[in-house]
Design an enzyme around this catalytic site. Structure first.
Site, PDB file in Angstrom:
ATOM      1  N   GLN A 198      69.526  51.895  63.435  1.00 23.28           N
ATOM      2  CA  GLN A 198      70.173  52.996  62.738  1.00 23.28           C
ATOM      3  C   GLN A 198      70.166  54.256  63.606  1.00 23.28           C
ATOM      4  O   GLN A 198      70.720  55.277  63.216  1.00 23.28           O
ATOM      5  CB  GLN A 198      69.413  53.311  61.435  1.00 23.28           C
ATOM      6  CG  GLN A 198      69.465  52.216  60.402  1.00 23.28           C
ATOM      7  CD  GLN A 198      68.487  52.467  59.268  1.00 23.28           C
ATOM      8  OE1 GLN A 198      67.502  51.757  59.126  1.00 23.28           O
ATOM      9  NE2 GLN A 198      68.740  53.478  58.453  1.00 23.28           N
ATOM     10  N   PHE A 229      68.397  49.440  55.747  1.00 23.00           N
ATOM     11  CA  PHE A 229      67.676  50.039  54.611  1.00 23.00           C
ATOM     12  C   PHE A 229      66.544  50.965  55.033  1.00 23.00           C
ATOM     13  O   PHE A 229      65.576  51.158  54.296  1.00 23.00           O
ATOM     14  CB  PHE A 229      67.139  48.942  53.664  1.00 23.00           C
ATOM     15  CG  PHE A 229      68.129  47.838  53.398  1.00 23.00           C
ATOM     16  CD1 PHE A 229      69.297  48.100  52.694  1.00 23.00           C
ATOM     17  CD2 PHE A 229      67.920  46.559  53.883  1.00 23.00           C
ATOM     18  CE1 PHE A 229      70.238  47.104  52.474  1.00 23.00           C
ATOM     19  CE2 PHE A 229      68.850  45.558  53.672  1.00 23.00           C
ATOM     20  CZ  PHE A 229      70.016  45.832  52.958  1.00 23.00           C
ATOM     21  N   GLU A 233      65.393  52.341  61.394  1.00 22.06           N
ATOM     22  CA  GLU A 233      65.500  53.740  61.817  1.00 22.06           C
ATOM     23  C   GLU A 233      64.576  53.978  63.007  1.00 22.06           C
ATOM     24  O   GLU A 233      65.017  54.395  64.063  1.00 22.06           O
ATOM     25  CB  GLU A 233      65.144  54.680  60.655  1.00 22.06           C
ATOM     26  CG  GLU A 233      65.313  56.155  61.037  1.00 22.06           C
ATOM     27  CD  GLU A 233      65.187  57.096  59.856  1.00 22.06           C
ATOM     28  OE1 GLU A 233      65.074  56.626  58.713  1.00 22.06           O
ATOM     29  OE2 GLU A 233      65.194  58.325  60.075  1.00 22.06           O
ATOM     30  N   ARG A 311      58.917  64.071  51.203  1.00 22.90           N
ATOM     31  CA  ARG A 311      59.993  63.758  50.269  1.00 22.90           C
ATOM     32  C   ARG A 311      59.441  63.217  48.948  1.00 22.90           C
ATOM     33  O   ARG A 311      60.039  63.431  47.884  1.00 22.90           O
ATOM     34  CB  ARG A 311      60.999  62.769  50.889  1.00 22.90           C
ATOM     35  CG  ARG A 311      62.255  62.570  50.047  1.00 22.90           C
ATOM     36  CD  ARG A 311      63.361  61.835  50.798  1.00 22.90           C
ATOM     37  NE  ARG A 311      64.166  62.719  51.621  1.00 22.90           N
ATOM     38  CZ  ARG A 311      65.287  63.332  51.207  1.00 22.90           C
ATOM     39  NH1 ARG A 311      65.751  63.152  49.987  1.00 22.90           N
ATOM     40  NH2 ARG A 311      65.947  64.127  52.017  1.00 22.90           N
ATOM     41  N   ARG A 343      64.883  53.139  52.270  1.00 25.66           N
ATOM     42  CA  ARG A 343      65.795  53.652  51.232  1.00 25.66           C
ATOM     43  C   ARG A 343      65.071  54.446  50.137  1.00 25.66           C
ATOM     44  O   ARG A 343      64.361  53.869  49.313  1.00 25.66           O
ATOM     45  CB  ARG A 343      66.515  52.466  50.606  1.00 25.66           C
ATOM     46  CG  ARG A 343      67.831  52.796  49.918  1.00 25.66           C
ATOM     47  CD  ARG A 343      68.469  51.503  49.450  1.00 25.66           C
ATOM     48  NE  ARG A 343      69.882  51.675  49.136  1.00 25.66           N
ATOM     49  CZ  ARG A 343      70.724  50.674  48.904  1.00 25.66           C
ATOM     50  NH1 ARG A 343      70.285  49.425  48.956  1.00 25.66           N
ATOM     51  NH2 ARG A 343      71.991  50.891  48.625  1.00 25.66           N
ATOM     52  N   PHE A 345      62.886  56.881  50.922  1.00 19.71           N
ATOM     53  CA  PHE A 345      62.075  57.654  51.867  1.00 19.71           C
ATOM     54  C   PHE A 345      60.994  58.480  51.164  1.00 19.71           C
ATOM     55  O   PHE A 345      60.879  59.677  51.359  1.00 19.71           O
ATOM     56  CB  PHE A 345      63.031  58.578  52.638  1.00 19.71           C
ATOM     57  CG  PHE A 345      62.566  59.026  53.993  1.00 19.71           C
ATOM     58  CD1 PHE A 345      62.586  58.159  55.070  1.00 19.71           C
ATOM     59  CD2 PHE A 345      62.144  60.332  54.211  1.00 19.71           C
ATOM     60  CE1 PHE A 345      62.187  58.596  56.332  1.00 19.71           C
ATOM     61  CE2 PHE A 345      61.750  60.768  55.466  1.00 19.71           C
ATOM     62  CZ  PHE A 345      61.774  59.898  56.540  1.00 19.71           C
ATOM     63  N   THR A 443      65.099  66.587  55.554  1.00 24.49           N
ATOM     64  CA  THR A 443      64.223  67.759  55.406  1.00 24.49           C
ATOM     65  C   THR A 443      63.756  68.269  56.764  1.00 24.49           C
ATOM     66  O   THR A 443      63.236  69.367  56.864  1.00 24.49           O
ATOM     67  CB  THR A 443      63.004  67.423  54.524  1.00 24.49           C
ATOM     68  OG1 THR A 443      62.305  66.328  55.108  1.00 24.49           O
ATOM     69  CG2 THR A 443      63.450  67.069  53.120  1.00 24.49           C
ATOM     70  N   ALA A 512      68.849  59.013  55.378  1.00 24.30           N
ATOM     71  CA  ALA A 512      68.842  60.089  54.387  1.00 24.30           C
ATOM     72  C   ALA A 512      70.172  60.148  53.620  1.00 24.30           C
ATOM     73  O   ALA A 512      70.589  61.206  53.152  1.00 24.30           O
ATOM     74  CB  ALA A 512      68.540  61.445  55.037  1.00 24.30           C
ATOM     75  N   GLU A 714      70.932  56.145  49.082  1.00 26.02           N
ATOM     76  CA  GLU A 714      69.595  55.982  48.530  1.00 26.02           C
ATOM     77  C   GLU A 714      69.490  56.182  47.017  1.00 26.02           C
ATOM     78  O   GLU A 714      68.750  55.445  46.352  1.00 26.02           O
ATOM     79  CB  GLU A 714      68.630  56.953  49.221  1.00 26.02           C
ATOM     80  CG  GLU A 714      68.394  56.636  50.682  1.00 26.02           C
ATOM     81  CD  GLU A 714      67.765  57.811  51.422  1.00 26.02           C
ATOM     82  OE1 GLU A 714      68.472  58.820  51.631  1.00 26.02           O
ATOM     83  OE2 GLU A 714      66.579  57.728  51.753  1.00 26.02           O
TER      84      GLU A 714
END
Lengths: 765, 478
Positions: A198, A229, A233, A311, A343, A345, A443, A512, A714
């Site tokens: 990703q 998902f 990442e 988060r 997904r 997070f 964020t 995100a 998400e």
């Protein structure tokens, strides 16, 4: 020509014919090496010796890779924390950690050889569980606090108080395509890496960092992933780095495709949490204050745990005004695989606890949990600030919830459930409506940027590239729609191309839920730049103002002139007009002070709500989802079919997390559920028997996002919290809703039967 | 005479492979040797379905069956028609299954899609319609992590609405001569043998000659020895072509199921005799697994968590074993001696299982408990068969899987019930007695505590089922 329509996924034809190419489907190159990783079998141990002699001499082996082969820096940590070595050096910190890799002429040879390694360990004390971690005070970073006043006092002064602990399990991504990468050598030490990631830019930068080379030596390309998902990442970097290392050492192309078991033990998963809650409320159920103490098992390294746990804190309010809130978050290091993005997070875990609180308040006050939820929604005088100080200005939760409750006949069905339970001793039903409010933006502020590259060729065909990656969500399709809309041409005139770090550089992860928001805007801007040039040219040709040039229905009209798009493009080219442009976008108006956990971290919120009705078997704890109704807000949908696909898929994935998906680590810290035979994601029959999904028709983003749409990747996962609440409701019927069941996630048959048994105070009927 | 060349048709064209590695999987062969990469590897254990292909075989019912290519050894395809996802579209014209999936947005990441296409295709070839319950069965072996299945279901319901395409036809199976392969494993240097005998006598002789051989039926277990445990199997005897070995025969007092009969093949006959058993079989593995896996194999491998032994033991099934030209018949429960140990001499093999007809007035229940309803391995499986004379229990057989190292009868619980009144007080005594019968273990599927509690509750459920069926209705899918 593009927006607001159900254009099928651009690769759908290729998916159904088997022609879509994933990394392991690429043609086998001359001299290609196949890699296999040798994994640690201990959770925490000093490596006494690594004897690879038999590995080295096994048939087909070309070379072995260990930490000693790394030219520069033995680390692929995504945030520079320096705690994610490619290969272990003198200690291993989780069972499954990479120690070495074998490059061989066939995959079978690589695997055969890998099994011959002899590694001696000296075990060290392992911190495995959250209890262990709390006792060892193994915090990865100082505990974080988000607070907006004296919550303790508010709770104490409230009419009612309650407290409890909720345990929430982790989750394996179980993307169907496991982690994969291939590296191909070029001239001048250049490397081209095909990675199922990703985050191609991060893979590029980390490989360059590991090799001690400039980033311009490394190109990373991603055509598509077979699901991600969040699991690709940061976790893809290690895989790609090992292929790059093999290619550097041998000068040969190298491929590494993890088998399912290795993928599941080696790579990170969703964080499991234990959250202690304490809150005060009045007779109506309205919160006066909330204290939360969140503990997250982060595994052996930092990875993205800081942002993920942040988060979780940001979403502990969900759609509710908590009044005075004090949220403590502990990020604990354990000798288990490093937990990572998945997904939601951290958001899902944060929401789970406040939904538990709503259910418990309802239980204490003998109210309909929906009434308690409604009385706590944001809105009204002074009730529109989150615990982190962001004002909730786009709150559609109240009307969305009412519409869903009305359309899905919540009140009557709740009565029906109660009537059913009154006449059934051994089968019980439960129903729950839970809402979702999910903050959209990274964020970590600087990540909220994107680039795109658009070319038009002289025949009018368009080449589109952008920084986002395609993992199944249909990002490329949506962005092609945006570009087609801009030029007013058919979507199939826009060629979607693989994400490539040498077309659009320095990209953010496709994560995100931001893929369309960021890259759609960047692509639109690139297209607008070219369109402005075309309009200027057309206006000049027609002798009219640029503003009066109209692009519509595949044609360009200026005063009395009327070109097909292709003809105009051709003429513009001959007149030496540039037909290529980049586009860039950075989300405006967001700011955030992490030291005080306050600011406006989110550009906007996405909303939704779901009603789940479930059935449980009181004797075995087995459960089934009978019916689900969802109303979800995607703003003005660019592609309703793809958005509904995200909602249905996200919901079922969330339901799996909360019911059948259980990660079991044994007492040695070895993961026992590392394949689909033991780790159970939802199968076909687990989808809700009745599954009604609708988009909130009045939805429109108040912010100036791409065509006023909203992110959708998400948020729908968290709609599945309604399943957990409904299961809680079903269990609560056992003692006539007097006690909130001590149910924890995942609600496996065993977990449900345990909660039932606790309510009945005896095992037997 | 024997031959050393495996031949079958692939997407309609004849293929011959001389002396392949006997444990080369069809998946690896397709992807590596034929560059047919549409068929995907997702788990190499037959659990995710990304590798689903379809075989055609006129000797099987139905003729077209979905199979997991990841655990199917290449020689077992001999004589069959193999169809992969690449074989469906003709001259650029998509098959209705494919067209429907596109139009209903049935793919997202697309990695699982070829497998779904093939599972639906097998159904399309065999039938003319589909309903929800059937879809749950035919897709239980295909995992999708993106879509939540909803659009795939919509596509499946629409696939019969398109014009019928021209289809690949069934090839005639090659029957003559035993397949006999020999090759040297390039990595381990082991000499590997594969035999596919044609008759029972041939099988008995061969197994006598090679008592160390691994008997290969559907390879739903043996396949994993290779793909997961990376074992090198020296001698394989494939029983898939033994004449009459897959028989499912009604006799005067029961049903004989040949050890080579797949679940799919035996399902209807068993379901007719014992509907509850039919429902259990629907939950064993998936359609792909049931098309390959055999009931004989589920017994012969001695697993403590196989799903067929508990109900068969409760029903008083018998096993027919053969060595050389001698056969013997034993009670099924006596076959399971201890974990990993069965009452089977070297060279002796399971020839068939005999399942008696229901006794007059017999009550029978079987329940499987797992984390997921479909395609999961049991945490426990309980089976109960009883006869009453008035209110007195005249016969009771209770068997569990997952409660011990072998599938076993609950003799203490049975004793607590036999010749007693069929009443709550005795049921409760029997439930307590289960604690003496079993000391289950804790593992990733369930804790010991849960296993015992659920085992006890299943017995209670059996009592309820009889007393007040409406109270005990299982939470079931579909």
């Amino acid at each position: 020509m593009g927006k607001f329509s159900d254009v099928p996924h651009d690769s759908a034809h290729k998916h159904v014919t088997g022609k879509a190419v994933y990394i392991d489907d690429m043609p086998l190159l001359r001299g290609l090496l196949h890699l296999q990783i040798g994994l640690s079998t201990r959770a925490h141990a000093r490596i006494i010796s690594v004897d690879l002699d038999a590995v080295r001499t096994a048939p087909g082996v070309v070379c072995i890779l260990t930490h000693k082969d790394i030219p520069a820096i033995n680390d692929v940590s995504p945030t520079g924390s320096g705690d994610d070595p490619v290969f272990a050096t003198d200690t291993v910190v989780y069972a499954g950690q990479a120690i070495f890799a074998v490059a061989a002429t066939s995959l079978a040879a690589a695997r055969y050889a890998t099994a011959m390694a002899k590694i001696d360990y000296e075990d060290l004390p392992a911190v495995l569980t959250l209890d262990d971690a709390r006792a060892a005070k193994s915090d990865l970073e100082p505990a974080q606090v988000m607070s907006n006043g004296d919550a303790d006092a508010a709770i104490e002064n409230a009419q009612h108080q309650l407290s409890g602990r909720l345990r929430i399990g982790g989750q394996d991504h179980f993307y169907l395509e496991s982690q994969a990468a291939q590296c191909v050598p070029g001239e001048d030490n250049d490397l081209t890496v095909y990675s199922s990631t990703q985050h191609p830019s991060e893979v590029q930068h980390l490989i360059a960092h590991m090799l001690g080379r400039p980033s311009h030596n490394v190109t990373v390309q991603v055509r598509r992933m077979g699901g991600a998902f969040g699991g690709k990442e940061t976790q893809a970097a290690l895989i790609a780095a090992i292929t790059a290392l093999a290619t550097c050492k041998t000068g040969r192309p190298a491929r590494l495709v993890l088998d399912r078991d290795d993928d599941m033990v080696l790579t990170g998963k969703r964080h499991d949490f234990e959250i202690d809650y304490h809150c005060g409320f009045d007779d109506t159920g309205r919160l006066a204050g909330v204290c939360l103490d969140m503990a997250a098992r982060c595994g052996c390294s930092m990875d993205l745990s800081a942002a993920i746990n942040d988060r979780a804190m940001f979403h502990a309010d969900n759609t509710y005004y908590l009044n005075k809130a004090h949220i403590l978050s502990r990020r604990l290091r354990t000798n288990t695989v490093s937990a990572t993005a998945f997904r939601g997070f951290g958001g899902p875990q944060g929401m789970m606890v406040i939904e538990r609180v709503m259910d418990e308040i309802a239980c204490v006050l003998s109210k309909d949990p929906l009434d308690v939820r409604k009385v706590n929604l944001y809105g009204g005088e002074g009730r529109d600030f989150t615990p982190y100080g962001q004002r909730v200005t786009d709150n559609i939760a109240p009307e969305l919830i009412d519409e869903l409750a009305h359309d899905a006949d919540y009140a009557k069905r709740r009565n029906d459930v109660h009537a059913f339970n009154a006449s059934h001793q051994y089968v019980r039903r439960g129903i729950a409506l839970t809402p979702v409010k999910f903050g959209i933006s990274f964020t970590t502020g600087f990540l909220n940027q994107a680039g795109a590259l658009v070319h038009i060729y002289t025949d009018g065909s368009v080449h589109l590239n952008h920084g986002g990656t395609e993992m199944g969500q249909g990002l490329n399709t949506k962005i092609a729609q945006v570009v087609a809309e801009e030029f007013q041409i058919a979507v199939d005139q826009v060629k979607i191309t693989a994400t490539d770090t040498d077309k659009v550089p320095n990209t953010s992860a496709t994560a995100a839920s931001s893929g369309t928001d960021l890259n759609g805007m960047a692509a639109q801007r690139a297209a607008q730049t070219i369109k402005a040039r075309l309009a200027e040219f057309a206006g000049g040709e027609a002798g009219c103002a640029t503003e009066d040039v109209i692009f519509a229905g595949g044609r360009v009209i200026a005063d009395d002139r009327d070109w097909s798009f292709a003809t105009l493009v051709k003429e513009a080219y001959l007149a030496r007009v540039s037909l290529s442009s980049t586009g860039f976008y950075a989300t405006p108006d967001i700011y955030y002070d992490r030291s005080s956990h306050s600011g406006r971290p989110f550009y906007y919120y996405a909303y939704g709500a779901a009603i789940s009705e479930v059935e449980i078997d009181v004797l075995t704890g087995e459960s089934k989802i009978l019916r689900v109704d969802i109303l979800h807000d995607v703003g003005k949908s660019i592609n309703p079919a793809l958005d509904i696909g995200q909602i249905e898929g996200g919901f079922v994935q969330g339901a799996g997390w909360l019911t059948s998906e259980e990660l079991v680590f044994d007492e040695q810290g070895i993961l026992r559920t590392h394949a689909p035979s033991t780790y159970k994601i939802p199968a076909c029959a687990d989808r809700p028997a009745i599954f009604n999904v609708a988009l909130f028709e009045r939805g429109e983003n108040l912010e100036d996002t791409i065509h006023r749409s909203k992110a959708v990747g998400e948020p729908p996962l968290m709609l599945a919290i309604s399943v957990f609440s409904a299961l809680t409701d079903a269990v609560a019927s056992i003692d006539d809703y007097k006690t909130l069941p001590d149910l924890h996630a995942p609600a496996t048959p065993e977990s449900i039967l345990q909660a039932i048994t606790a309510l009945k105070h005896e095992a037997k009927p | 005479m024997a031959r050393d060349t495996v031949s079958f048709t692939l997407n309609g064209a004849l293929v011959a492979v001389q002396n392949p590695d006997p444990t080369l999987t069809l998946l690896n062969w397709l992807r590596t040797n034929r560059a047919l990469t549409g068929t995907k590897e997702g788990c190499t254990e037959g659990d995710c379905g990304a590798c689903t292909i379809v075989i055609g075989d006129p000797d099987r019912t139905p003729h077209w069956q979905a199979l997991n290519a990841c655990i199917a050894f290449l020689p077992t395809l001999d004589g069959k028609s193999v169809i992969t996802v690449e074989g469906l579209a003709k001259d650029g014209q998509l098959h209705p299954v494919q067209q429907a999936l596109i139009e209903h947005h049935g793919s997202q990441c697309g990695f699982c899609t070829p497998g779904f296409v093939m599972s639906l295709y097998a159904h399309y070839r065999n039938h003319g319609a589909v309903d929800d319950d059937t879809l749950n069965d035919i897709l239980a072996g295909n995992l999708c992590r993106c879509t939540g299945y909803a659009p795939i279901i919509r596509a499946a319901k629409a696939m019969f609405e398109y014009p019928k395409p021209e289809e690949i036809t069934l090839a005639t199976a090659q029957k003559s001569e035993m397949l006999n392969l020999t090759m040297t494993d390039p990595l381990s240097g082991t000499e590997k043998h594969y035999f596919a005998p044609q008759s029972l006598d041939e099988l008995a002789t061969l197994y006598g000659q090679y008592p160390q051989a691994v008997i290969l039926a559907g390879s739903t277990d043996v396949g994993l020895w290779v793909t997961k445990q990376r074992k090198v199997l020296e001698v394989l005897i494939d029983i898939g072509r033994v004449e009459g070995f897959a028989r499912v025969e009604k006799t005067r007092d029961g049903l004989i199921i040949g050890a080579g009969a797949s679940y799919t093949h035996a399902h209807a006959a068993l379901a007719q005799m014992y509907p509850a058993l039919g429902e259990l079989i629907r939950r064993i593995g998936s359609t792909q697994i049931r098309n390959a896996g055999t009931i004989g194999g589920n017994i012969a491998n001695g697993s403590p968590i196989g799903d067929m032994p508990p109900p068969f033991i409760a029903l008083g099934a018998e096993l027919i074993l053969r060595i050389g030209d001698k056969t013997r018949r034993i009670a099924l429960e006596d076959f399971f001696v201890a974990y990993g140990k069965q009452d089977r001499a070297p060279g002796e093999f399971v020839e068939a299982v005999f399942v008696p007809d229901p006794a007059p007035g017999q009550r029978f229940m079987v329940a499987k408990i797992s984390k997921r309803f479909d395609q999961d391995i049991s945490a426990l499986c309980g089976a109960f068969a009883m006869q009453l004379d008035g209110t007195k229990v005249t016969s009771i057989r209770i068997a569990y899987g997952g409660m011990a190292g072998i599938p076993a009868r609950a003799t203490e619980a049975e004793t607590a019930l036999l010749d007693k009144d069929w009443s709550e007080v005795h049921i409760r005594t029997a439930m307590t007695a289960l604690g003496d019968d079993f000391t289950p273990m804790s593992d990733m599927r369930a804790s010991a505590h849960y296993r015992l509690q659920a085992a006890q509750n299943l017995l209670w459920k059996f009592w309820l089922d009889d007393k007040a069926p409406y109270l005990a209705r299982e939470v079931r899918h579909g």
